[in-house]
Design a protein around this motif. Structure first.
Motif: not given
Length: 152
Positions: A26-32, A36-46
């Motif tokens: 799920x973290x790798x999915x959030x990085x992808x 792609x431009x979804x800025x809030x996903x950086x928080x989820x990626x961490x």
């Protein structure tokens, strides 16, 4: 080591592996998604790898607890050798009540915390408090009794 291969522990090991792989995926999915431009996903990626780390931490702590942590035996052993930790160990409860048992060198299982009890005497106008204290004293003296069995 056999204690860690019971059916319950095999389930715990498998659950840990599944959760860690899921959280890292799920973290790798959030990085992808973030790339792609979804800025809030950086928080989820961490956040997802932190969740995976927490699962590993809890699993490791449970494994250590199941195998017997040496820190509790070190406190009990040093208290019995007279290194000045006797008061702390007795307060914690690791050596309390073990003097006459066969396993005097081993602490009781579980976490023992110090109990600090202060005795407060009821004043003249505290009849309710005195009655409640008598009730608590009776419950303490009769551990198998139910509160409805109180004679007073």
């Amino acid at each position: 080591m056999k204690r860690l291969w019971t059916p319950a522990w095999i389930f715990r090991h498998a659950a840990m592996v599944v959760l860690v792989i899921t959280f890292l995926t799920l973290g790798w999915w959030q990085v992808s998604r973030a790339s792609a431009g979804n800025a809030i996903s950086w928080g989820y990626a961490v956040e997802w790898p932190i969740f995976a780390g927490f699962v590993v931490f809890v699993w490791w702590r449970e494994v250590r607890h199941a195998l017997g942590d040496r820190s509790t035996t070190d406190v009990a052993g040093s208290a019995q050798r007279g290194t000045g930790l006797a008061d702390d160990a007795a307060t914690i409860g690791t050596t309390a009540g073990l003097a006459g048992t066969a396993g005097a060198g081993r602490p009781r299982p579980g976490i023992r915390r110090p109990v600090r009890a202060t005795r407060v005497t009821a004043g003249e106008g505290d009849a309710d408090l005195a009655a409640y204290n008598r009730y608590l004293s009776w419950l303490n003296a009769n551990p198998g009794a139910k509160p409805g069995d109180y004679p007073g």
